[in-house]
Enzyme design. Structure first.
Site, mmCIF file in Angstrom:
data_model
loop_
_atom_site.group_PDB
_atom_site.id
_atom_site.type_symbol
_atom_site.label_atom_id
_atom_site.label_comp_id
_atom_site.label_asym_id
_atom_site.label_seq_id
_atom_site.Cartn_x
_atom_site.Cartn_y
_atom_site.Cartn_z
ATOM 1 N N HIS A 71 -35.394 -8.398 16.314
ATOM 2 C CA HIS A 71 -34.205 -8.062 17.099
ATOM 3 C C HIS A 71 -33.051 -8.988 16.711
ATOM 4 O O HIS A 71 -33.258 -10.028 16.088
ATOM 5 C CB HIS A 71 -34.471 -8.222 18.605
ATOM 6 N N LYS B 275 -30.695 -11.728 21.654
ATOM 7 C CA LYS B 275 -31.737 -11.326 22.610
ATOM 8 C C LYS B 275 -32.357 -12.564 23.250
ATOM 9 O O LYS B 275 -32.783 -13.488 22.556
ATOM 10 C CB LYS B 275 -32.802 -10.482 21.885
HETATM 11 N N1 LIG Z 1 -34.784 -0.832 27.913
HETATM 12 C C1 LIG Z 1 -34.040 -0.617 26.810
HETATM 13 O O1 LIG Z 1 -34.083 0.454 26.187
HETATM 14 C C2 LIG Z 1 -33.118 -1.716 26.360
HETATM 15 C C3 LIG Z 1 -32.213 -1.516 25.303
HETATM 16 C C4 LIG Z 1 -31.331 -2.534 24.969
HETATM 17 C C5 LIG Z 1 -31.358 -3.726 25.688
HETATM 18 N N2 LIG Z 1 -32.272 -3.898 26.681
HETATM 19 C C6 LIG Z 1 -32.312 -5.101 27.521
HETATM 20 O O2 LIG Z 1 -31.236 -5.005 28.448
HETATM 21 C C7 LIG Z 1 -30.757 -6.313 28.773
HETATM 22 C C8 LIG Z 1 -29.259 -6.384 28.480
HETATM 23 O O3 LIG Z 1 -29.040 -6.166 27.101
HETATM 24 P P1 LIG Z 1 -27.563 -6.284 26.478
HETATM 25 O O4 LIG Z 1 -27.777 -6.159 25.005
HETATM 26 O O5 LIG Z 1 -26.609 -5.389 27.173
HETATM 27 O O6 LIG Z 1 -27.249 -7.819 26.842
HETATM 28 P P2 LIG Z 1 -25.830 -8.511 26.977
HETATM 29 O O7 LIG Z 1 -26.098 -9.987 26.941
HETATM 30 O O8 LIG Z 1 -24.859 -7.936 25.994
HETATM 31 O O9 LIG Z 1 -25.331 -8.099 28.445
HETATM 32 C C9 LIG Z 1 -25.893 -8.573 29.627
HETATM 33 C C10 LIG Z 1 -24.781 -8.669 30.665
HETATM 34 O O10 LIG Z 1 -25.360 -8.966 31.934
HETATM 35 C C11 LIG Z 1 -24.499 -9.872 32.582
HETATM 36 N N3 LIG Z 1 -25.169 -10.561 33.673
HETATM 37 C C12 LIG Z 1 -25.931 -11.680 33.630
HETATM 38 N N4 LIG Z 1 -26.336 -12.023 34.880
HETATM 39 C C13 LIG Z 1 -25.822 -11.085 35.713
HETATM 40 C C14 LIG Z 1 -25.880 -10.887 37.122
HETATM 41 N N5 LIG Z 1 -26.522 -11.739 37.943
HETATM 42 N N6 LIG Z 1 -25.278 -9.806 37.654
HETATM 43 C C15 LIG Z 1 -24.589 -8.941 36.840
HETATM 44 N N7 LIG Z 1 -24.477 -9.099 35.506
HETATM 45 C C16 LIG Z 1 -25.094 -10.152 34.953
HETATM 46 C C17 LIG Z 1 -24.011 -10.793 31.454
HETATM 47 O O11 LIG Z 1 -22.843 -11.511 31.822
HETATM 48 C C18 LIG Z 1 -23.780 -9.782 30.342
HETATM 49 O O12 LIG Z 1 -22.453 -9.247 30.386
HETATM 50 C C19 LIG Z 1 -31.628 -7.266 27.957
HETATM 51 O O13 LIG Z 1 -32.706 -7.680 28.759
HETATM 52 C C20 LIG Z 1 -32.129 -6.409 26.800
HETATM 53 O O14 LIG Z 1 -33.365 -6.862 26.274
HETATM 54 C C21 LIG Z 1 -33.148 -2.921 27.024
#
Ligand SMILES: NC(=O)c1ccc[n+]([C@@H]2O[C@H](COP(=O)([O-])OP(=O)(O)OC[C@H]3O[C@@H](n4cnc5c(N)ncnc54)[C@H](O)[C@@H]3O)[C@@H](O)[C@H]2O)c1
Length: 240
Positions: free
Chosen positions: A137, A141
């Site tokens: 990844h 991540k």
């Molecule tokens: N299930 C899936 O298909 C899938 C796909 C992609 C990513 N993900 C997961 O989703 C999550 C997010 O991924 P991303 O790439 O968007 O990450 P990212 O870091 O780009 O975004 C995460 C966001 O959440 C915010 N955040 C943190 N704490 C928070 C809170 N208490 N309340 C509200 N917002 C908060 C951060 O400020 C950030 O803007 C990760 O855990 C990633 O592994 C899952």
């Protein structure tokens, strides 16, 4: 639908942009600076039909609980908080709420899950093969191994009489499924299941080319749980 986005990062922004094209509205967007807006009855005031949550492993469980407390169906894809999944699922059923969780929303990965289960069952009969998982990844991540790799390992453990646990790394401990995690560049997500004997190697794998597959799945899940009660996953959505 009126959709609240919780976690306005890479996934949150991509969901807003794809969802707007599909005609959805986004009256409430929550990130760290305004996370107080998730308490009280802010979701109801904003007439939110469904919340979509992609934040961080530390914050996801409380974000989901806040939605369930306000009676708002919630879709979450945040990974890295498996230890609290059963607690949240139980809370959702108690409250007669709606919760949809997928460690990976892409259709291709969910087909991989189905094939992985079937292959593990077959390979259980061939002890000359060892099994190992690898996931790659992007460098941003936060969790490792990925939720998808853990799901793949848990499936193998359930089907495979000789495997009892997974372990991070490339170790070859008896009864353990090793999961190697590599973080490089902006890789969207690669997963490989590899069975190896002295004579040959058999691999099963998936490579995400863009985030679009996750975004499309999360929006479909949001439409799916509207008006339902219970705990759901991709098997319910895709009928696999
Ligand atoms: N299930 C899936 O298909 C899938 C796909 C992609 C990513 N993900 C997961 O989703 C999550 C997010 O991924 P991303 O790439 O968007 O990450 P990212 O870091 O780009 O975004 C995460 C966001 O959440 C915010 N955040 C943190 N704490 C928070 C809170 N208490 N309340 C509200 N917002 C908060 C951060 O400020 C950030 O803007 C990760 O855990 C990633 O592994 C899952």
């Amino acid at each position: 639908m009126n959709i609240a986005i919780i976690g306005y990062g890479r996934m949150g922004r991509a969901i807003e942009s794809a969802g707007s094209v599909q005609g959805h509205r986004f009256p409430l967007i929550i990130d760290v600076d305004n996370r107080k807006d998730l308490s009280g009855s802010r979701l109801k005031e904003a007439s939110v039909d469904v919340a979509i949550e992609f934040s961080s492993p530390d914050s996801a469980p409380d974000n989901i609980l806040a939605c369930l407390d306000q009676g708002v169906p919630v879709v979450s894809g945040t990974t890295g908080w498996n230890d609290r999944f059963e607690e949240i699922a139980h809370y959702c059923r108690d409250k007669q709420g709606a919760f949809f969780y997928a460690s990976n929303f892409s259709i291709g990965v969910n087909i991989l899950f189905t094939l992985n289960e079937r292959l593990a069952k077959i390979m259980d009969r061939f002890p000359q093969y060892s099994v190992a998982l690898k996931e790659v990844h992007h460098i941003h991540k936060l969790d490792a191994p990925s939720g998808t790799a853990i799901t793949l390992a848990e499936q193998i453990i359930r089907q495979h009489g000789r495997m009892h646990q997974w372990q991070a790394g490339t170790g070859t401990e008896e009864g353990s499924v090793p999961i190697e995690s590599i973080r490089e560049g902006e890789v969207k997500g690669e997963h490989t299941v590899r069975y190896e004997s002295d004579a040959d190697i058999l691999t099963l794998g998936h490579t995400a080319k863009t985030r679009d597959a996750f975004v499309a799945g999360a929006l479909l899940a949001a439409e799916f749980i509207r008006g339902k009660t219970g705990v759901f996953g991709m098997k319910d959505l895709l009928n696999l």
